[in-house]
Scaffold this active site. Structure first.
Site, PDB file in Angstrom:
ATOM      1  N   LYS A   1       0.483  -1.493   0.004  1.00  0.00           N
ATOM      2  CA  LYS A   1      -0.211   0.471   0.267  1.00  0.00           C
ATOM      3  C   LYS A   1       0.486   1.564  -0.113  1.00  0.00           C
ATOM      4  CE  LYS A   1      -1.576   2.801   3.601  1.00  0.00           C
ATOM      5  NZ  LYS A   1      -1.587   4.134   2.519  1.00  0.00           N
TER       6      LYS A   1
ATOM      7  N   GLU B   1      10.835   1.758  10.383  1.00  0.00           N
ATOM      8  CA  GLU B   1      10.935   2.425   9.543  1.00  0.00           C
ATOM      9  C   GLU B   1      10.812   4.016  10.079  1.00  0.00           C
ATOM     10  OE1 GLU B   1      14.748   3.005   9.170  1.00  0.00           O
ATOM     11  OE2 GLU B   1      14.501   0.303   8.363  1.00  0.00           O
TER      12      GLU B   1
ATOM     13  N   CYS C   1      13.487  11.813   6.211  1.00  0.00           N
ATOM     14  CA  CYS C   1      13.719  11.171   7.858  1.00  0.00           C
ATOM     15  C   CYS C   1      15.098  11.430   8.481  1.00  0.00           C
ATOM     16  CB  CYS C   1      13.397   9.482   7.501  1.00  0.00           C
ATOM     17  SG  CYS C   1      14.121   8.716   6.333  1.00  0.00           S
TER      18      CYS C   1
ATOM     19  N   GLU D   1      10.063  16.502  15.284  1.00  0.00           N
ATOM     20  CA  GLU D   1      10.425  16.332  13.703  1.00  0.00           C
ATOM     21  C   GLU D   1       9.323  17.600  13.633  1.00  0.00           C
ATOM     22  OE1 GLU D   1       9.120  13.359  11.379  1.00  0.00           O
ATOM     23  OE2 GLU D   1      10.822  12.562  10.418  1.00  0.00           O
TER      24      GLU D   1
HETATM   25  P1  NAD Z   1       2.160   8.400   8.132  1.00  0.00           P
HETATM   26  O1  NAD Z   1       2.721   7.420   8.671  1.00  0.00           O
HETATM   27  O2  NAD Z   1       1.511   9.538   7.851  1.00  0.00           O
HETATM   28  O3  NAD Z   1       2.153   7.170   6.472  1.00  0.00           O
HETATM   29  C1  NAD Z   1       2.695   6.445   6.510  1.00  0.00           C
HETATM   30  C2  NAD Z   1       1.798   5.074   5.450  1.00  0.00           C
HETATM   31  O4  NAD Z   1       0.777   4.521   6.484  1.00  0.00           O
HETATM   32  C3  NAD Z   1       0.867   6.405   4.985  1.00  0.00           C
HETATM   33  O5  NAD Z   1       1.147   4.510   3.764  1.00  0.00           O
HETATM   34  C4  NAD Z   1      -0.418   5.868   5.138  1.00  0.00           C
HETATM   35  O6  NAD Z   1      -1.813   5.984   4.212  1.00  0.00           O
HETATM   36  C5  NAD Z   1      -0.490   4.823   5.789  1.00  0.00           C
HETATM   37  N1  NAD Z   1      -1.279   4.856   6.954  1.00  0.00           N
HETATM   38  C6  NAD Z   1      -1.541   5.630   7.798  1.00  0.00           C
HETATM   39  N2  NAD Z   1      -2.125   5.170   9.048  1.00  0.00           N
HETATM   40  C7  NAD Z   1      -2.078   4.217   9.616  1.00  0.00           C
HETATM   41  C8  NAD Z   1      -2.533   2.612  10.097  1.00  0.00           C
HETATM   42  N3  NAD Z   1      -3.519   3.389  11.328  1.00  0.00           N
HETATM   43  N4  NAD Z   1      -2.404   1.662   9.489  1.00  0.00           N
HETATM   44  C9  NAD Z   1      -1.897   1.065   8.512  1.00  0.00           C
HETATM   45  N5  NAD Z   1      -1.112   2.109   7.942  1.00  0.00           N
HETATM   46  C10 NAD Z   1      -1.066   3.507   7.867  1.00  0.00           C
HETATM   47  O7  NAD Z   1       3.472   9.507   7.353  1.00  0.00           O
HETATM   48  P2  NAD Z   1       4.165   9.533   5.844  1.00  0.00           P
HETATM   49  O8  NAD Z   1       3.441  11.170   6.246  1.00  0.00           O
HETATM   50  O9  NAD Z   1       3.171   9.564   4.909  1.00  0.00           O
HETATM   51  O10 NAD Z   1       5.541   9.757   5.959  1.00  0.00           O
HETATM   52  C11 NAD Z   1       6.268  10.856   6.622  1.00  0.00           C
HETATM   53  C12 NAD Z   1       6.609  10.014   7.940  1.00  0.00           C
HETATM   54  O11 NAD Z   1       7.941   8.765   6.895  1.00  0.00           O
HETATM   55  C13 NAD Z   1       8.057  10.865   8.835  1.00  0.00           C
HETATM   56  O12 NAD Z   1       7.837  10.909  10.086  1.00  0.00           O
HETATM   57  C14 NAD Z   1       9.567  10.346   7.952  1.00  0.00           C
HETATM   58  O13 NAD Z   1      10.614  10.689   9.147  1.00  0.00           O
HETATM   59  C15 NAD Z   1       9.048   9.214   8.076  1.00  0.00           C
HETATM   60  N6  NAD Z   1       9.824   8.127   7.332  1.00  0.00           N
HETATM   61  C16 NAD Z   1      10.975   7.364   7.673  1.00  0.00           C
HETATM   62  C17 NAD Z   1      12.300   6.677   7.334  1.00  0.00           C
HETATM   63  C18 NAD Z   1      13.063   5.892   7.914  1.00  0.00           C
HETATM   64  O14 NAD Z   1      13.424   5.029   6.697  1.00  0.00           O
HETATM   65  N7  NAD Z   1      13.595   5.520   8.856  1.00  0.00           N
HETATM   66  C19 NAD Z   1      11.615   7.226   5.501  1.00  0.00           C
HETATM   67  C20 NAD Z   1      10.759   7.795   4.771  1.00  0.00           C
HETATM   68  C21 NAD Z   1      10.099   8.575   5.998  1.00  0.00           C
END
Ligand code: NAD
Length: 511
Positions: A195, A270, A304, A404
């Site tokens: 997804k 991650e 991130c 963040e």
């Molecule tokens: P997010 O947590 O809002 O969403 C990530 C994904 O999770 C999306 O596909 C979303 O639809 C899905 N999602 C949302 N609620 C969910 C639930 N309850 N159950 C399952 N899936 C769900 O994050 P974002 O805004 O898309 O991305 C930004 C974040 O990602 C930042 O915090 C960033 O630091 C982190 N990030 C981490 C890394 C790493 O490698 N550590 C890399 C890139 C981004």
């Protein structure tokens, strides 16, 4: 600050935006499907303010069907029981196809995410290398043997695919992060339900097209488009899913850990970061200032690995901040479709407002804005942009030093000696990455060993290689991606103890 002070790239060539939005559908059991009720989600380009994709909006029916397809494909052995050589052959074809489709995928990646086109090209073509590296692991993957258990015993430890894996990805590096997970899961022999973020679904769908073209059997990779509720949530609770690998925010990561607990599935996470770069006076300060500028504005700080706080020795702090401010003015902000652009748009208006709130709060708490600190209007564009922003006088307890921000906003703290610097670097709930700048190898190694982060960069920032594993400590996550450890995450270990000959003494004594 007037915009004349900045290197602004105004609207480029509007004919580069396709007239019709990209149409994205679910991929389930080898078939492209709309949602049962026909619902869709439109994505508006963050830089241009126009609709660039229309994706099916999945519900429980599509998610259940995708999980069932992945389960059936796994049990059939069509992928899980073929040789590593056969898996690698398909994966190498995928890598070639990625390279043949860089332009098409980079364009939609830029339109959906707002990142510069040159960066999108780099991420898509770089992903091919991840697929090739993972293909090499598919062939070299092996377990252990134990030949020291006595003459009549031989022990074998098998490594087997963990089963059906849910892959959930964020919007900030859609294709790259997919490629940090999917080829490693496939190398292990797993089947998957993917997804992507509801904001950036298209390159994941294009990946589905390439997988079919490369000859991956139907059902091995299934894609469901939509939101965390209900799609993501069901992918983390369904009894037929063996593992969830998630990249995204720490808040959602914690909720996934809780919801996956009921079925005790494995969870790899991650998550976010608040990554420091520490600058000592003996460093190559020009190189450090350039790396700090890169570290905060890359992907508009929506990364991130963003080095959103720097910790500078107090003797050089003023001069160093002045140099970073000077360099910041030269960074090309503007239309992501222009190849000259280095920094593009903020993902949504809501996120832009959140960034601005952090800045306002820091100012109210006494920090001083050395550059930027407000929204940016780019001539000819309707999207959202934020000024390159440098904030000094930040104290460790301020929200801007701890949370963040996920924007082009640099916080500057200062230190007196190495112990202070390491204490400040570790003063965070996150532990994703950290950097040190010094020409003294002992200073660098001491920092590398005492700082709690999954990656330490010394005299550089954000270099990465498929061979070198990546992941976070503390609330930045659990588990590791890429490198050999990235494959191990998707493997189950099974012990086989084998007796040689009929040497087993009976347990039941004769009466
Ligand atoms: P997010 O947590 O809002 O969403 C990530 C994904 O999770 C999306 O596909 C979303 O639809 C899905 N999602 C949302 N609620 C969910 C639930 N309850 N159950 C399952 N899936 C769900 O994050 P974002 O805004 O898309 O991305 C930004 C974040 O990602 C930042 O915090 C960033 O630091 C982190 N990030 C981490 C890394 C790493 O490698 N550590 C890399 C890139 C981004």
């Amino acid at each position: 600050m007037t915009t004349h002070d900045l290197n602004l790239i105004s609207a480029f060539d509007p004919s580069g935006i396709p007239a019709d939005p990209f149409v994205a559908r679910h991929l389930i059991a080898g078939e492209w499907r709309d949602s049962a009720g026909g619902e869709t989600v439109e994505r508006v380009s963050p830089a241009h303010g126009v609709v660039v994709s229309r994706a099916a909006k999945g519900g429980e029916d599509e998610t259940n069907a995708a999980i069932a397809a992945a389960r059936a494909a796994f049990e059939s052995g069509v992928w899980s029981r073929i040789s590593g050589k056969e898996r690698a052959a398909v994966m190498l074809k995928v890598a070639d196809l990625i390279e043949a489709n860089v332009e098409r995928m980079a364009l939609i990646e830029t339109l959906e995410s707002g990142k510069p086109i040159t960066q999108s090209r780099g991420e898509v073509s770089g992903a091919a290398d991840l697929w090739r590296y993972a293909a090499s692991l598919a062939r070299t993957l092996h377990g252990d043997s134990h030949n020291t258990l006595g003459e009549d015993m031989l022990g074998v430890v098998l490594k087997e695919p963990i089963g059906v894996v849910s892959i959930i990805t964020p919007w900030n590096f859609p294709f790259w992060i997919l490629s940090q997970k999917l080829p490693f899961a496939l190398a292990a022999g797993c089947t998957c339900v993917v997804k992507p973020s509801e904001m950036t679904p298209s390159t994941t769908v294009m990946m589905g097209e390439l997988l079919i073209e490369a000859g991956l059997p139907a059902g091995v990779v299934n894609i469901v488009l939509g939101y965390g509720q209900p799609v993501g949530s069901l992918m983390t609770t369904h009894a037929d899913v063996d593992m969830v690998t998630f990249t995204g925010s720490t808040a959602v990561g914690k909720s996934i850990t809780a919801s996956a607990a009921a079925t005790l599935k494995k969870v790899a996470l991650e998550l976010g970061g608040k990554n420091p770069q520490v600058i000592f006076p003996d460093a190559d300060l020009e190189s450090a200032a350039d790396a700090v500028t890169f570290g905060i504005y890359f992907n508009v700080g929506q990364c991130c690995n963003s080095s959103s706080r720097i910790i500078v020795h107090e003797d050089i702090a003023d001069a160093f901040i002045a140099r970073v401010v000077e360099l910041s003015r030269d960074v090309a902000f503007g239309d992501p479709l222009d190849p000259a652009t280095q920094v593009g748009a903020i993902v949504t208006p809501e996120h832009q407002a959140k960034i601005d709130t952090y800045v306002r709060q820091a100012v109210a708490e006494g920090a001083n804005v050395c550059l930027g600190g407000g929204v940016l209007s780019v001539p000819g564009l309707d999207g959202q942009f934020y000024q390159p922003t440098v904030i000094a006088g930040v104290r460790p307890e301020m929200a801007i030093a701890r949370e963040e921000v996920f924007g082009p906003v640099l916080s500057v703290l200062t230190f007196k000696n190495a112990d202070d610097a390491i204490a400040l670097a570790n003063d965070a709930s996150y532990g994703l990455s950290a950097g040190i700048w010094s020409d003294n190898v002992h200073t660098c190694l001491d920092f590398a060993r005492r700082t709690r982060a999954g990656t330490i960069w010394t005299n550089t920032w954000m270099d990465g290689f498929p061979e070198m594993t990546f992941g976070g400590m503390k609330q930045s996550g659990q588990g590791r991606e890429i490198g050999p450890y990235g494959l191990e995450e998707f493997l189950e270990v099974k012990t086989v103890a084998m007796r040689i000959g009929r040497t087993r003494a009976p347990w039941v004594r004769k009466r």
